[in-house]
Write a protein that holds these residues in place. Structure first.
Motif, short mmCIF file in Angstrom:
data_model
loop_
_atom_site.label_atom_id
_atom_site.label_comp_id
_atom_site.label_asym_id
_atom_site.label_seq_id
_atom_site.Cartn_x
_atom_site.Cartn_y
_atom_site.Cartn_z
N PRO A 81 0.85 -1.20 0.00
CA PRO A 81 0.00 0.00 0.00
C PRO A 81 0.88 1.25 0.00
N GLU A 82 0.34 2.36 -0.39
CA GLU A 82 1.10 3.60 -0.48
C GLU A 82 1.29 4.19 0.92
N TYR A 83 2.36 3.73 1.58
CA TYR A 83 2.69 4.27 2.90
C TYR A 83 3.40 5.62 2.80
N TYR A 84 4.08 5.86 1.67
CA TYR A 84 4.92 7.04 1.54
C TYR A 84 4.59 7.78 0.24
N SER A 85 4.93 9.05 0.24
CA SER A 85 4.88 9.86 -0.98
C SER A 85 6.23 10.54 -1.13
N SER A 86 6.55 10.95 -2.35
CA SER A 86 7.86 11.53 -2.63
C SER A 86 7.82 13.04 -2.43
N ASP A 87 8.68 13.52 -1.55
CA ASP A 87 8.83 14.98 -1.34
C ASP A 87 10.01 15.45 -2.19
N ARG A 88 9.71 16.03 -3.36
CA ARG A 88 10.76 16.40 -4.31
C ARG A 88 11.65 17.53 -3.76
N GLU A 89 11.05 18.44 -3.00
CA GLU A 89 11.84 19.54 -2.46
C GLU A 89 12.84 19.04 -1.42
N ALA A 90 12.37 18.16 -0.56
CA ALA A 90 13.27 17.62 0.48
C ALA A 90 14.11 16.47 -0.06
N GLY A 91 13.69 15.89 -1.19
CA GLY A 91 14.43 14.78 -1.77
C GLY A 91 14.38 13.52 -0.95
N ARG A 92 13.26 13.27 -0.30
CA ARG A 92 13.14 12.07 0.51
C ARG A 92 11.70 11.58 0.52
N MET A 93 11.51 10.40 1.12
CA MET A 93 10.18 9.83 1.22
C MET A 93 9.48 10.37 2.47
N VAL A 94 8.21 10.73 2.32
CA VAL A 94 7.43 11.25 3.44
C VAL A 94 6.29 10.29 3.71
N ARG A 95 6.17 9.88 4.97
CA ARG A 95 5.11 8.95 5.33
C ARG A 95 3.74 9.62 5.22
N LYS A 96 2.83 8.94 4.59
CA LYS A 96 1.47 9.45 4.49
C LYS A 96 0.76 9.28 5.83
N PRO A 97 -0.21 10.13 6.12
CA PRO A 97 -0.92 10.01 7.40
C PRO A 97 -1.73 8.72 7.45
N SER A 98 -1.25 7.76 8.20
CA SER A 98 -1.95 6.48 8.35
C SER A 98 -1.59 5.89 9.70
N LYS A 99 -2.38 4.94 10.14
CA LYS A 99 -2.18 4.31 11.43
C LYS A 99 -1.52 2.95 11.23
N LEU A 100 -0.70 2.57 12.24
CA LEU A 100 -0.03 1.28 12.17
C LEU A 100 -1.02 0.13 12.14
N GLY A 101 -2.19 0.34 12.75
CA GLY A 101 -3.19 -0.73 12.78
C GLY A 101 -3.79 -1.02 11.42
N SER A 102 -3.65 -0.11 10.47
CA SER A 102 -4.22 -0.31 9.13
C SER A 102 -3.09 -0.46 8.12
N LEU A 103 -2.29 -1.51 8.28
CA LEU A 103 -1.17 -1.76 7.36
C LEU A 103 -1.65 -2.12 5.97
N ILE A 104 -2.82 -2.73 5.88
CA ILE A 104 -3.39 -3.10 4.58
C ILE A 104 -4.75 -2.43 4.44
N ILE A 105 -5.28 -2.47 3.23
CA ILE A 105 -6.59 -1.88 2.98
C ILE A 105 -7.64 -2.66 3.78
N PRO A 106 -8.48 -1.97 4.56
CA PRO A 106 -9.51 -2.67 5.34
C PRO A 106 -10.43 -3.48 4.43
N PRO A 107 -10.95 -4.60 4.92
CA PRO A 107 -11.86 -5.42 4.09
C PRO A 107 -13.12 -4.67 3.71
N SER A 108 -13.54 -4.86 2.50
CA SER A 108 -14.76 -4.23 2.00
C SER A 108 -15.40 -5.16 0.98
N ARG A 109 -16.59 -4.82 0.58
CA ARG A 109 -17.31 -5.67 -0.37
C ARG A 109 -16.58 -5.79 -1.71
#
Length: 402
Positions: A81-109
């Motif tokens: 899953p997309e845990y990170y996005s690319s910060d071009r100005e800082a030249g590094r990976m930035v963690r997206k706002p997410s919780k450790l409990g939701s490492l994968i996409i929650p189950p859905s229909r």
């Protein structure tokens, strides 16, 4: 010429290393599976263990990718899953706002509807594949699986799906393929593995191998729409900074209620699919396991009527090794899918089967006959010609004016 070849080898050294590792691990995994099913012939239990162990390792991999960006970057876009996005100005990976409990996409229909058929294919395919492996040599099972192109063409014709144009080359390739498989199976039947083992050949085992291969074909036809995603941005860089043109990996797309009404394809990352497919496969096969094989395990562990049990031993270490090998194979597959073209991956996958066949003959420890080698050569030739027909068809389709 040799200089260009040397440069090409150096440039693709990591791909060559991955392919060789893939072949080696796949060959060992097949032998471990054979050994497990020889001393503990419970195909449903082995499938159940692989399902739950694979889901556990996949979740652990997601946790490592979430915690360490360097590990996340090793694999191509769409693996996690997309845990990170690319910060071009800082030249590094930035963690997206997410919780450790939701490492994968929650189950859905939508997810359940997507993975339910794949979980069913996995359950049925594993059962018949493991049953075949317990009854016939590994080389027989692997060679029968190489017949999948012929059945793919037949199913596509029956389902009226666009398929290859029938040419003399295509017909010759399929005939060569069938003849090569027939020779290998006959030679495996003619020569027993050892003097103490009168014969590993079983008509039921051959039937199970054919059914497993057929399930594999159905899974491929259905899974193509699930695991392949064509980006509408024509390979433009994505927000995470990882772009691979013409990659067959699905591009993870976060579900948003506002986008449900839009006519966009929904794709899920590979690890999420692996976890849910494994859990669905486990649930689907659990009832059959309880009815058919749980009493056998219960009698073995509690020494009830132990004289008639089919279990010779319960090799915990081999079960763990088998599950680990299967998971590593999947992770290598994901990496290769993001690094090479679909055609190159297809050829590499076919070569893996030849490696499994050859290694199985070496592990058996008997002399290899010239007929076996001839059958393997015919098999290789048939698959090579089939891949040429496939690549030529794709090339003509691209050049055809719309």
């Amino acid at each position: 010429m040799f200089q260009r070849l040397s440069v090409s080898i150096k440039h693709n050294a990591h791909i060559i290393f991955l392919c060789l590792s893939w072949y080696f691990i796949s060959s060992l995994a097949s032998q471990v599976t054979k050994r497990v099913l020889t001393v503990c012939p419970l195909p449903l239990f082995l499938g159940e263990f692989q399902f739950i162990y694979t889901a556990m390792l996949a979740w652990c991999s997601c946790f490592i990718a979430y915690s360490f960006p360097s590990f996340y970057r090793i694999f191509p876009m769409g693996t996690f899953p997309e845990y990170y996005s690319s910060d071009r100005e800082a030249g590094r990976m930035v963690r997206k706002p997410s919780k450790l409990g939701s490492l994968i996409i929650p189950p859905s229909r939508p997810i359940i509807q997507t993975v339910l058929p794949l979980g069913l294919f996995q359950f049925v395919g594993k059962y018949f594949g493991h049953t075949a492996t317990s009854l016939v040599p590994v080389s027989t099972v692997a060679s029968i699986k190489t017949l999948s192109p012929m059945f793919i063409l037949l199913l596509q014709k029956l389902l009226k799906i666009s398929t290859l144009k029938v040419t003399l080359t295509l017909i010759f390739s399929l005939c060569t393929l069938v003849l090569g498989v027939w020779i290998i199976v006959q030679e495996d039947n003619r020569l027993p593995a050892s003097s103490t083992d009168p014969s590993e050949f079983s008509k039921y085992g051959i039937t199970c191998a054919m059914i497993s291969m057929f399930i594999f074909v159905l899974q491929n036809i259905y899974g193509k729409a699930v695991f392949t995603y064509k980006s509408q941005t024509n390979g433009s860089p994505t927000g995470s900074g990882f772009s691979r043109q013409e990659s067959p990996l699905p591009i993870y797309e976060k579900l948003d209620e506002k986008l449900v009404t839009e006519n966009k394809p929904k794709s899920y990352d590979k690890l999420t699919l692996m976890i849910y497919i494994s859990l669905v496969g486990f649930c689907l096969s659990f009832g059959w396991f309880i009815v058919l094989e749980f009493p056998v395990l219960f009698n073995y562990f509690f020494q009830i009527n132990s004289s008639s049990t089919v279990i010779q031993a319960f090799p915990v270490s081999l079960f763990l090794l088998n599950g680990t090998f299967h998971f590593i194979q999947a992770m290598i597959t994901f990496h290769l899918l993001g690094e090479v073209s679909t055609l190159t991956y297809s050829i590499a996958n076919l070569m893996k089967r030849f490696a499994i066949i050859a290694v199985s003959w070496v592990f058996i420890g008997r002399g290899i006959t010239w007929l076996q080698v001839f059958g393997l050569v015919l098999n290789t030739l048939g698959l090579f010609l089939y891949e040429r027909c496939t690549s030529q068809s794709k090339t003509k389709a691209k050049l055809r004016p719309e």
